[in-house]
Design a protein around this motif. Structure first.
Motif, PDB file in Angstrom:
ATOM      1  N   LEU A  98      39.356  44.968  45.764  1.00  0.00           N
ATOM      2  CA  LEU A  98      39.767  44.078  44.686  1.00  0.00           C
ATOM      3  C   LEU A  98      38.667  43.980  43.646  1.00  0.00           C
ATOM      4  N   THR A  99      39.123  43.716  42.397  1.00  0.00           N
ATOM      5  CA  THR A  99      38.172  43.565  41.300  1.00  0.00           C
ATOM      6  C   THR A  99      38.387  42.205  40.657  1.00  0.00           C
ATOM      7  N   LEU A 100      37.352  41.424  40.614  1.00  0.00           N
ATOM      8  CA  LEU A 100      37.405  40.091  40.019  1.00  0.00           C
ATOM      9  C   LEU A 100      36.539  40.113  38.761  1.00  0.00           C
ATOM     10  N   PRO A 101      37.177  40.052  37.532  1.00  0.00           N
ATOM     11  CA  PRO A 101      36.371  40.103  36.299  1.00  0.00           C
ATOM     12  C   PRO A 101      35.623  38.793  36.077  1.00  0.00           C
ATOM     13  N   LEU A 102      34.421  38.906  35.649  1.00  0.00           N
ATOM     14  CA  LEU A 102      33.584  37.774  35.268  1.00  0.00           C
ATOM     15  C   LEU A 102      33.274  37.937  33.780  1.00  0.00           C
ATOM     16  N   GLN A 103      33.975  37.072  32.942  1.00  0.00           N
ATOM     17  CA  GLN A 103      33.806  37.155  31.505  1.00  0.00           C
ATOM     18  C   GLN A 103      32.686  36.220  31.083  1.00  0.00           C
ATOM     19  N   LEU A 104      31.783  36.730  30.296  1.00  0.00           N
ATOM     20  CA  LEU A 104      30.616  35.982  29.875  1.00  0.00           C
ATOM     21  C   LEU A 104      30.680  35.758  28.371  1.00  0.00           C
ATOM     22  N   ASN A 105      30.297  34.521  28.005  1.00  0.00           N
ATOM     23  CA  ASN A 105      30.223  34.128  26.591  1.00  0.00           C
ATOM     24  C   ASN A 105      31.538  34.347  25.874  1.00  0.00           C
ATOM     25  N   ALA A 106      32.641  34.178  26.598  1.00  0.00           N
ATOM     26  CA  ALA A 106      33.992  34.111  26.013  1.00  0.00           C
ATOM     27  C   ALA A 106      34.357  35.347  25.235  1.00  0.00           C
ATOM     28  N   THR A 107      33.884  36.489  25.665  1.00  0.00           N
ATOM     29  CA  THR A 107      34.247  37.724  24.999  1.00  0.00           C
ATOM     30  C   THR A 107      34.496  38.786  26.055  1.00  0.00           C
ATOM     31  N   PRO A 108      35.569  39.564  25.888  1.00  0.00           N
ATOM     32  CA  PRO A 108      35.815  40.637  26.881  1.00  0.00           C
ATOM     33  C   PRO A 108      34.743  41.711  26.871  1.00  0.00           C
ATOM     34  N   LYS A 109      33.952  41.721  25.812  1.00  0.00           N
ATOM     35  CA  LYS A 109      32.898  42.736  25.743  1.00  0.00           C
ATOM     36  C   LYS A 109      31.886  42.552  26.860  1.00  0.00           C
ATOM     37  N   HIS A 110      31.617  41.329  27.169  1.00  0.00           N
ATOM     38  CA  HIS A 110      30.635  41.042  28.221  1.00  0.00           C
ATOM     39  C   HIS A 110      31.386  40.602  29.479  1.00  0.00           C
ATOM     40  N   THR A 111      31.904  41.584  30.161  1.00  0.00           N
ATOM     41  CA  THR A 111      32.650  41.316  31.399  1.00  0.00           C
ATOM     42  C   THR A 111      31.974  42.067  32.552  1.00  0.00           C
ATOM     43  N   GLN A 112      31.670  41.341  33.559  1.00  0.00           N
ATOM     44  CA  GLN A 112      31.086  41.916  34.800  1.00  0.00           C
ATOM     45  C   GLN A 112      32.138  41.844  35.887  1.00  0.00           C
ATOM     46  N   GLU A 113      32.363  42.975  36.503  1.00  0.00           N
ATOM     47  CA  GLU A 113      33.363  43.019  37.555  1.00  0.00           C
ATOM     48  C   GLU A 113      32.712  42.791  38.911  1.00  0.00           C
ATOM     49  N   LEU A 114      33.307  41.906  39.638  1.00  0.00           N
ATOM     50  CA  LEU A 114      32.880  41.663  41.015  1.00  0.00           C
ATOM     51  C   LEU A 114      33.800  42.444  41.943  1.00  0.00           C
ATOM     52  N   THR A 115      33.195  43.232  42.807  1.00  0.00           N
ATOM     53  CA  THR A 115      33.964  44.009  43.793  1.00  0.00           C
ATOM     54  C   THR A 115      34.176  43.138  45.013  1.00  0.00           C
ATOM     55  N   VAL A 116      35.405  42.924  45.332  1.00  0.00           N
ATOM     56  CA  VAL A 116      35.762  42.044  46.440  1.00  0.00           C
ATOM     57  C   VAL A 116      36.505  42.872  47.478  1.00  0.00           C
ATOM     58  N   ILE A 117      36.045  42.773  48.685  1.00  0.00           N
ATOM     59  CA  ILE A 117      36.700  43.445  49.825  1.00  0.00           C
ATOM     60  C   ILE A 117      37.207  42.347  50.728  1.00  0.00           C
ATOM     61  N   SER A 118      38.500  42.278  50.776  1.00  0.00           N
ATOM     62  CA  SER A 118      39.151  41.247  51.585  1.00  0.00           C
ATOM     63  C   SER A 118      40.212  41.934  52.435  1.00  0.00           C
ATOM     64  N   VAL A 119      39.734  42.569  53.495  1.00  0.00           N
ATOM     65  CA  VAL A 119      40.604  43.345  54.382  1.00  0.00           C
ATOM     66  C   VAL A 119      40.476  42.763  55.778  1.00  0.00           C
ATOM     67  N   ALA A 120      41.568  42.466  56.370  1.00  0.00           N
ATOM     68  CA  ALA A 120      41.594  41.966  57.743  1.00  0.00           C
ATOM     69  C   ALA A 120      41.717  43.134  58.704  1.00  0.00           C
ATOM     70  N   GLU A 121      41.047  43.013  59.834  1.00  0.00           N
ATOM     71  CA  GLU A 121      41.065  44.058  60.851  1.00  0.00           C
ATOM     72  C   GLU A 121      41.403  43.431  62.192  1.00  0.00           C
ATOM     73  N   LYS A 122      41.979  44.257  63.023  1.00  0.00           N
ATOM     74  CA  LYS A 122      42.189  43.851  64.397  1.00  0.00           C
ATOM     75  C   LYS A 122      40.934  44.171  65.215  1.00  0.00           C
ATOM     76  N   PRO A 123      40.666  43.428  66.243  1.00  0.00           N
ATOM     77  CA  PRO A 123      39.505  43.756  67.082  1.00  0.00           C
ATOM     78  C   PRO A 123      39.637  45.154  67.685  1.00  0.00           C
ATOM     79  N   ARG A 124      38.624  45.958  67.480  1.00  0.00           N
ATOM     80  CA  ARG A 124      38.625  47.324  67.990  1.00  0.00           C
ATOM     81  C   ARG A 124      37.378  47.526  68.861  1.00  0.00           C
ATOM     82  N   VAL A 125      37.617  47.959  70.063  1.00  0.00           N
ATOM     83  CA  VAL A 125      36.535  48.206  71.027  1.00  0.00           C
ATOM     84  C   VAL A 125      36.729  49.601  71.611  1.00  0.00           C
ATOM     85  N   CYS A 126      35.660  50.328  71.659  1.00  0.00           N
ATOM     86  CA  CYS A 126      35.690  51.684  72.219  1.00  0.00           C
ATOM     87  C   CYS A 126      35.054  51.633  73.597  1.00  0.00           C
TER      88      CYS A 126
END
Length: 1825
Positions: free
Chosen positions: A763-791
């Protein structure tokens, strides 16, 4: 380079040549690297010198063409000092030409140049020579023309550095073109070697370098031959050897801890968030080769962040060195443990190494000093301030931020609103309360802590005005509110609650809070009560201004007041045409309570661009109202943000008169976040300067609400306006979603998401700075659920090896967490499988990517195959939701059970003999043939056979087990280590029984026999097997040494068991404080060295000890000083006893010596020990010596030695008591017995036995001579032994004892007690001591003396019991073992010995490696006696005898010269006659000339005979003075004494026998009588009963002594012998006698036919000497005559003439023949009955057997070969041969023995006599094989 090192690294002792040349037939130059363009320089280096002419050894033409002429000069230079003339021969071939042959003259130092021309006709090599001739000889110069050839010079071998498998190494070697041609080369080599360059061309003399690359694939030694084809077309080839050593690489990880899992552990511990920690581990290379390595991470779960960094990924490790690898740990998640595995691998290595990296992250621990801050009651328009502290109790710096407005839009202002709390510090925060409305104020402020849950501060305050004075809000009211909130009563206004309380619907509890009546709970209380929330949940849910809850928000209780929207943005340009100049937004407030609310907006500070209208409002229950928010910036190009605050309160709470304490409810505060900017269109917004920690946000893999934090820092000097666009990422909620960050401050952003298994993308979460799209920093978000895996290792299956019933099988199974979340695990085993299966640990926590080892135990209870399915329960450790499902995995476990048993490798283990008191370890192999391992316990049961007492049988087992329990793997064996320590001498037996053990270690089943161990406790045994004397003891026989040294009692004592006292010190130990140590043994023996004169050679006795047992023996001879503890000088006493002084003198002077004094003997081995006694002081010396066997016997040996003066007459007696052999009573012939007298002095002595006690004994026994001494007088030579003869004749069966003085003339006398016992044979029966008691003395020599190389095959001969009148013969061999020396031997026999013993030959010689057969014969004649003969054989080296003879001849020659030579001592020679004077004058001149020559020669000293008394001195002489002694020494040095004869080496032969009378022997030994031949001529007669004095005197002449009588007789006999030798007639008669055949039995045949005798004719009489007690000597048998009856008278012829008929004549002839035949038969029968005939037959058989034995000893006859039977046709002898005389018949070699003895009629045919030599005719009868 290795090619520059001549030493071989594989073998430093082997040196390799540096280079070799290939392609040349001969190397012309010793410098191969030197250019060959200068042939004269090379030739000059080969100039040689021949016979004084310096020239070249050869002349070589290298550059030439066919058809041309090539001339070179040969230079000749004369290097001698004289003129030389040379002539030469031109070359033989026509290809080499030179000058015509001529003479070349060379002066010293001059040279000559000879031109030689070479004219080749073909392209080949040419060779010729030029020969030069001088007066001293000839020499040649070689002429040779060679063809240029391709030549390469390269090393023979190249050694490459050692290399690891799958690695490479290289080296460089050089090779050179040694020819004058351009040479091409091409290399070929096999794997694993590579050469570069592989081909090329070398110019003449050029050198090239080749790089060798070695890349092995296996660990071994490589040797490969690299071939090089060189030349124009590669027609030539050469090779070199490439050698390389490869080994497997092996790397180890060090500097880390060792885990149970088998890998190394590098634990970083707890590291603060935001910091890094670095640790190191080492990679060590213990192998001898350089190894490369690769360090890589093991596969980890996807999306798992790596927090460990290491810079060293690969590299090389030199042998024996290490590489340090730094690892940096930078954690990113607080309160999480990170695990990662690094794998160290090396190409070619057999295994890999793992290292586990682990570390945890610690975050800040921040708390508030107070959870409630009461600012009190404040009047409207006034301000109150409170303080609260932030406490950071961790080592991590904490960033905090209070989520409230900082620009005055809130009644509660925090200073500072954000900041940093240092580690372990406290920060004070001020809160200002500025109310604007007279109402109670309450707000729950959230303090956001980075990487921590937020903390909440409840701030309360009350504002009064003059008109309104509401109830003052206190902290207790908040507790009541929370109770009411929990019970759902806060939605009711106070008036309703009061009415319900009055009606009884509500009640008061003990704390004073309201509660619903119990009977109305279900009617009033909502169905879904609120659940517990985390602080982060509470923070997100407190934002009641949110218009709608996100879909991921769980169901929560209804909010009291809600504002919508919670966020207002004013980002449009301020002067856009579609908006008013002051933009505004509307918002809605909803009342969810059941009472009327009053809303109060907190006005902003002056100059604030944000305003709300209206500021107050009343809102009915469940109603909604709108408000207007206006943004009016007063300054363009700026940014603004604020948090608008609104308080909602029940209308009835504004007046305290209308409020009850129990129904007081605090107001609710709702907020709206507003932000905007006033940038004009086209105007550039501020460039943001910021830092964002962790732009990549990873949520836990849990399918539930999770939170993460991001820190936004404004690093610029301008305010930073931010906004997160939640519309583009609706899966993530952020608080605050927008806001303003002042310069230098920060903002904590909280992100919330619910990971889903369907969401796999980032996922990408934009962070807009100083109210302009020019200064946008994208936050990379990983929100994935997993089942317990044991080898789990083994693909979910666990197989156990076969296990015995009742035992436990354990197996380790590795389990790894392959998910990103920490998991709780728990193993569940079915109840039916629980008794047989278990696991440890059964539960625990697995961090992400972590592996653990599970130990499974399988314990079967019956014999079957088990299939079990345990399950594994997994759930996340961070899960907060109770509804989260748990995962279950199943594992299959399979095990096989069987019944186990063991057995020993051998049913019986026999240890043999074991040393008592010592330890012996052994191993019993325990075998398990089953398919499952077996645990067992062993017990020992002991039994003793031959125990001395019952107490010993009750002793604890002497067998000890190293371990009594153990386990044997399947189909294998285990060595059971046992130790035996036997306390007693007995036969021990141990039964080893075993029990199988179950899982708990307890025994199961019955005991079963494993094996039986047997051992015999023995003590170390030692036995004396031989003794030899040398030096002064050389004259002692072995029997005498055996008695002097008490060797037989010593052997008896050594065979006995040691007593308890003897085992006090089991090994030699210094234990005594006295000089005479205590004795712990009862065995005390004497070691008597005999006696010898003063100054004689030491008495050396070599005793051979043999270990006859089966265990090693350690023995020691301990002197008193060896047993004494060395004390300090102050501790010793100065008083010594005479015994101690004597022992000190003996030890200080080393009179007794033992070599060696200690040692160890393996079983069956022997060792010679030399005992030496030095005769340096007169008297008797004694020294106690302890013979100590380690763990064995102690025997005290008293060393006794006697030293006498040289002129002292001394008889040495070993004891003053002597016991005769027992004699039967009533016998007629008591045997003679022997008592020995030994002369220990240096002079002969005469002894006399005093017979007076014997006469008294005779008188006491009624005149019966009980004891007689037959030799009461005699003489004993020095160092020799004389045997005195005694007859003991007991009268009664008792013991007789008599003390007899033995007197020595001019010497000391001794009193000896003689004892003897008589026995009755009738009473004793078979136990009567008739037999000869054999002395247990070895008959063979075990060890040679120094310098001895002649040996006897037997040193003692025991003939046992023999009858009288017999001969007993034994064969002995005299062996010369030397390979170079010849020896002479001679047996020394006295006249007395010759009467009894005969040995043949008595003297002779032995060449090197030669042996001689000696025949020893005992003639038992006379009376019965004991024979104890000691024969001595003198052995001399033939070389020493020759040298002695030559020295004697020179001495006699010199003596004769001195006798005939005289010296004129007259000094008046000048007054001589004129003639003499004239003669003197004439010769004076010549005398003066020869005076010098005469001085060189001196006359030898005179020969004088010095008596022994002068040399040795005597007691009667006075001691000479020093001057006289010096004169005597000078005179002795000038006297040339007669050479001393060589000292012979003495060999002793002992003979022991006992003779019995015929009747006695036949009675006592009836079965042995037929073994002996009785010489009837020597049959004994009854001895005279009178005394010995009545015998006639002996007629034997006394032996001649040196003197005049002997000289006369010698002269007379010499003259007679010389005259006979000169008589030719005597010579002729001797020759005739030799040619005359010997007529056998001629002396027995009558000269005339005897007349017939009647059958009763008497037996012929024998001629014997009546004085001989045996009837004759047995040797003079020539005097025996056969019977001579008178011959029958022949028939007289008839007197009448001519009156006889022919018939009568025939009858007379027949009658005469019959009478003759009958007479012959009777004569033969009479001859066979003669004693002489039997003696003769015995002699023949004896000689035959002797010859056979001699031939067998010499190897001519093999006695063990199989006989060959040859069947010959019968041969009828001619009649003439039958009529021949018996004495004229000759024997042929190889005829059968029966034919050689007698013919078919039994007539004897041959006789040699007893004295026939072994090589005589008797040897011809021995069969040949």
């Amino acid at each position: 380079m290795l090619t520059d090192i001549p030493a071989n690294p594989l073998n430093p002792t082997l040196h390799w040549p540096r280079a070799a040349s290939y392609g040349k037939r001969e190397q012309a130059s010793p410098h191969p690297h030197q250019a060959s363009s200068e042939p004269h320089r090379r030739s000059s280096s080969q100039r040689s010198c021949f016979l004084g002419v310096e020239t070249w050894a050869e002349l070589v033409w290298e550059r030439w063409d066919v058809g041309g002429e090539f001339t070179r000069s040969l230079y000749l230079k004369n290097v001698h000092r004289r003129l030389q003339k040379l002539r030469f021969k031109p070359p033989a071939t026509k290809f080499f030409t030179t000058l015509l042959p001529q003479a070349i003259t060379l002066s010293p130092g001059t040279s000559f140049s000879m031109p030689i021309t070479f004219r080749p006709l073909d392209r080949c090599e040419y060779q010729d020579t030029i020969e030069f001739q001088t007066k001293e000889g000839t020499f040649q110069v070689s002429l040779r023309a060679t063809i240029p050839r391709h030549t390469l010079e390269l090393p023979e071998r190249v050694l490459l550095p050692p290399c690891a498998a799958h690695h490479s190494t290289k080296t460089i070697f050089s090779f050179r073109n040694g020819s004058k041609l351009h040479t091409g080369f091409c290399w070929e080599v096999g794997d694993p070697f590579q050469l570069s360059p592989a081909s090329g061309v070398l110019a003449p003399g050029e050198e090239a370098q080749v790089m060798v690359l070695f890349r092995p694939l296996e660990a071994r030694v490589y040797q490969c031959e690299a071939s090089c084809a060189f030349g124009d077309q590669g027609e030539n080839s050469c090779s070199l050897l490439l050698q390389g050593l490869s080994k497997y690489p092996h790397l180890e990880i060090g500097g880390a801890e060792v885990e149970d899992e088998g890998c190394q552990l590098l634990d970083f511990g707890s590291v603060p968030f935001g910091s890094s920690q670095e640790k190191h581990f080492q990679i060590h290379n213990p192998s001898p080769v350089t190894s490369s390595f690769t360090l890589a991470r093991l596969r980890r779960p996807a999306l798992l962040e790596s927090v460990f960094e290491y810079a060293v990924r690969e590299g090389l490790v030199a042998p024996g060195s290490s590489v340090q690898v730094p690892v940096c740990f930078s954690p990113v998640s607080v309160d999480c443990t990170s695990v990662e595995y690094l794998c160290l691998s090396s190409p070619g290595a057999l295994s890999r190494q793992l290292i586990k990296l682990t570390g945890s992250c610690s975050g800040p621990l921040v708390s508030l000093s107070a959870s409630v801050l009461d600012l009190g009651c404040v009047l409207e328009g006034e301000q109150a301030t409170g303080f609260v502290q932030l406490v950071n109790s961790s080592v991590v710096e904490a960033q905090y931020q209070f989520d409230t407005d900082t620009d005055g839009h809130s009644v509660f202002t925090v200073e500072p609103p954000s900041g940093t709390v240092p580690p372990n510090a406290t920060l004070t925060v001020r809160l200002h309360f500025r109310p604007h409305h007279p109402i109670p104020h309450y707000r729950r402020l959230a303090c956001l802590i980075m990487h921590r849950e937020p903390v909440f501060l409840d701030v309360i305050g009350t504002c009064h005005s003059e008109q309104l004075q509401p109830a003052v809000l206190r902290a207790r009211h908040l507790d009541v509110y929370r109770a009411h909130l929990h019970r759902g009563l806060t939605c009711y206004p106070p008036n309703i609650l009061s009415a319900m309380l009055a009606q009884g619907t509500l009640q008061l509890d003990q704390q004073g809070t309201l509660k619903i009546a119990e009977d109305l709970v279900q009617e009033v209380v909502p169905s879904d009560p609120p659940t517990a929330r985390t602080p982060m949940d509470e923070y997100f849910l407190s934002e009641t201004a949110s218009g709608k809850l996100p879909r991921s928000t769980p169901h929560q209780p209804h909010c009291h007041v809600r504002v919508d929207p919670p966020e207002l943005l004013f980002y449009e340009p301020p002067h856009s045409p579609s908006h008013s100049p002051s933009p505004s937004r509307s918002l809605t407030v909803t009342n969810h309570t059941k009472g009327k609310l009053c809303l109060f907006w907190t006005p902003g500070p002056p100059g604030s661009p944000f305003s709300v209208a209206p500021t107050t409002c009343t809102l009915g229950p469940l109603k909604t109202t709108d408000f207007r928010v206006t943004y009016s910036p007063r300054q363009p190009n700026t940014v603004h943000a604020a948090q608008l605050e609104c308080f909602a309160i029940y209308k009835g709470l504004r007046d305290h008169h209308l409020t009850e304490e129990v129904t007081l409810c605090p107001p609710w505060c709702v907020t709206v976040r507003v932000s905007g900017h006033s940038f004009q269109p086209g105007r550039e917004h501020f460039n943001p300067r910021y830092s964002l920690t962790r732009p990549r946000v990873v949520f836990p893999a849990l399918p539930e609400v999770c939170y993460r934090m991001v820190l936004l820092q404004n690093t610029g000097d301008l305010p930073l306006l931010f906004r997160l666009c939640r519309e583009e990422c609706p899966e993530v909620s952020v608080l605050p979603p927008s806001g303003l960050v002042p310069p230098g401050s920060h903002q904590v952003l909280c992100l919330r998401s619910t990971p889903s298994e369907e969401q796999t993308d980032t996922l990408t979460l934009p962070l807009q700075l100083n109210a302009t799209p020019k200064h946008t920093q994208e936050l990379t978000v990983i929100s994935v659920a997993e089942k317990p895996r044991v080898c789990v290792e083994g693909d979910g299956c666990v197989y156990f090896r076969p296990t015995a019933v009742g035992c436990v099988c354990e197996r380790a199974v590795r389990m790894r967490n392959m998910s990103r979340m920490a998991l709780h695990y728990q193993w569940r085993i079915r109840s039916s499988d629980a008794p047989n299966l278990s696991v440890q640990p059964s539960a625990g926590v697995l961090q992400p990517n972590e592996s653990t080892v599970q130990y499974w135990c399988f314990a079967p209870t019956e014999e079957m195959t088990y299939t079990m399915k345990p399950s594994l329960i997994l759930w996340p450790t961070q899960s907060q939701s109770p509804s989260n499902k748990r995962s279950r995995l199943f594992l299959k476990a399979v095990g096989v059970a069987s019944k186990g048993s063991i057995k020993a490798g051998s049913a019986v283990v026999d240890l043999g003999e074991v040393l008592v008191g010592g330890c012996k370890s052994f191993e019993v192999p325990v075998l398990n043939d089953g398919r499952c391992p077996v645990r067992f316990s062993i017990s020992v049961q002991q039994s003793i056979v031959g125990a001395c007492s019952s107490q010993e049988e009750d002793d604890p087992p002497a067998l000890e087990l190293e371990t009594e329990t153990g386990s044997v793997p399947a189909r294998s064996r285990l060595l059971l280590h046992c130790t035996v320590k036997l306390p007693h001498r007995a036969h021990y037996s141990w039964d080893l029984c075993y029990h199988t053990l179950n899982a708990s270690g307890s025994e199961q089943g019955c005991a079963q026999l494993l094996c039986q161990v047997r051992a015999e406790g023995v003590f170390p045994t030692l036995e004396v097997t031989d003794a030899r004397g040398s030096g002064a003891a050389e004259g002692l026989s072995k029997l005498q040494l055996w008695e002097l040294f008490s060797l037989e009692p010593l052997n008896t004592s050594l065979r006995r068991d040691p007593g308890p006292m003897e085992l006090t010190y089991r090994v030699p130990t210094r234990h005594s404080l006295r000089r005479c140590p205590s004795v712990y043994t009862s065995s005390i023996l004497d070691f008597n060295f005999g006696a010898a004169p003063l100054g004689s050679e030491p008495s050396c006795v070599l005793v051979v000890f043999e270990n006859t047992g089966s265990i090693p023996v350690e023995w020691s001879f301990l002197l008193p000083e060896d047993q004494q503890i060395e004390l300090e000088y102050w501790a010793e006493t100065g008083d010594f006893t005479p015994t101690e002084l004597h022992q000190m003198r003996v030890q200080d002077n080393r009179l007794f010596a033992i070599s060696p004094r200690s040692g160890s003997l393996p079983p069956g081995q022997q060792r010679a020990v030399q005992f030496t006694y030095r005769h340096e002081f007169t008297g008797t010396d004694r020294l106690p010596v302890l013979l100590k066997l380690s763990y064995g016997r102690e025997i005290l040996l008293n060393f006794v030695g006697v030293t006498v003066e040289r002129d002292q007459r001394y008889l040495h007696f070993t004891s003053n008591k002597y016991t005769f052999a027992p004699v039967v009573i009533g016998g007629f012939d008591p045997p003679k017995q022997v008592y020995e007298l030994y002369n220990g002095g240096a002079v002969p002595l005469r002894y006399h036995v005093d017979t007076e006690p014997l006469e008294q004994l005779t008188a006491d026994n009624f005149g019966h001579p009980v004891l007689q001494c037959l030799t009461p007088y005699g003489e004993v030579p020095p160092g020799r032994t004389v045997r005195t003869e005694w007859i003991f004749s007991p009268l009664e069966a008792k013991t007789y004892s008599v003390d007899v003085p033995i007197l020595v003339l001019e010497g000391d006398s001794a009193l000896i007690r003689f004892e003897g016992s008589g026995f009755d044979s009738r009473a004793l029966g078979l136990s009567a001591p008739h037999r000869l008691d054999p002395r247990l003395v070895p008959c063979t020599q075990r060890v040679p003396l120094p310098g001895q190389y002649v040996f006897l095959s037997q040193e003692r001969v025991c003939l046992g019991d023999v009858p009288l009148c017999t001969r007993s013969t034994r064969l002995l061999f005299l062996i010369n073992t030397s390979h170079t020396h010849s020896v002479l031997f001679k047996w020394i026999l006295t006249d007395k010995d010759r009467k009894v013993v005969e040995i043949h030959p008595e003297e002779g010689s032995l060449a090197a490696d030669e042996s001689a057969l000696c025949t020893l014969t005992l003639h038992s004649s006379g009376t019965p006696c004991f024979y104890q003969q000691g024969l001595i054989c003198e052995v001399l080296s033939e070389e020493a005898v020759v040298q002695y003879g030559e020295a004697v001849r020179q001495w006699e020659k010199e003596r004769e010269r001195q006798e005939n030579e005289f010296t004129l001592t007259d000094k008046n020679l000048s007054c001589s006659s004129p003639a003499q004077s004239t003669h003197t004058q004439d010769t004076g001149e010549s005398d003066q000339k020869n005076n010098f020559a005469l001085r060189k020669y001196k006359t030898l000293p005179p020969i004088r005979v010095i008596s022994s008394s002068v040399v040795a001195g005597g007691p009667s002489q006075a001691r000479p003075s020093r001057v006289e002694r010096r004169a005597q020494r000078e005179a002795s040095s000038r006297v040339w004494r007669r050479p001393s004869p060589p000292r012979p080496m003495l060999l002793h032969l002992g003979l022991t026998a006992r003779s019995h009378s015929l009747l006695e022997y036949q009675a006592f030994f009836p079965t042995h009588f037929h073994r002996h031949h009785i010489h009837r001529l020597n049959e004994p007669r009854t001895p005279p009963s009178g005394p010995a004095d009545e015998h006639p005197p002996s007629t034997a002449l006394p032996a001649l002594r040196p003197g005049p009588d002997m000289d006369i007789i010698t002269h007379t006999l010499t003259s007679i012998i010389r005259s006979l030798l000169d008589d030719p007639q005597f010579h002729a008669s001797i020759a005739n006698d030799q040619d005359e055949p010997v007529p056998y039995f001629t002396q027995l045949r009558p000269s005339t036919p005897p007349p017939p005798q009647p059958p009763t004719s008497p037996v012929p009489q024998t001629l014997s000497d009546p004085s001989d007690p045996c009837g004759g000597s047995g040797k003079a048998r020539s005097g025996v005559r056969p019977p001579s009856p008178s011959p029958p008278s022949p028939p007289q012829p008839d007197s009448a003439p001519g009156v006889r008929t022919e018939t009568a004549a025939e009858e007379d002839q027949d009658s005469h023949n019959a009478l003759h035949k009958e007479h012959r038969q009777k004569t033969e029968e009479a001859i066979r009955r003669l004693p002489e005939f039997g003696d003769l037959v015995e002699d023949i058989l004896l000689n035959t057997l002797q010859n056979l034995m001699m031939e067998a000893f010499q190897g001519e006859l093999v006695l063990t070969a199989r006989p060959r039977i040859i069947a010959l046709p019968p041969v009828t002898p001619p009649a003439s041969s039958r009529r021949r005389s018996v004495g004229q018949r000759k024997m042929s070699r190889g005829s059968p023995l029966s034919d050689a003895v007698k013919d078919t009629q039994g007539t004897p045919k041959t006789d040699q006599g007893p004295d026939t030599a072994p090589g005589g005719p008797a040897s011809s009868m021995a069969p040949k094989h």
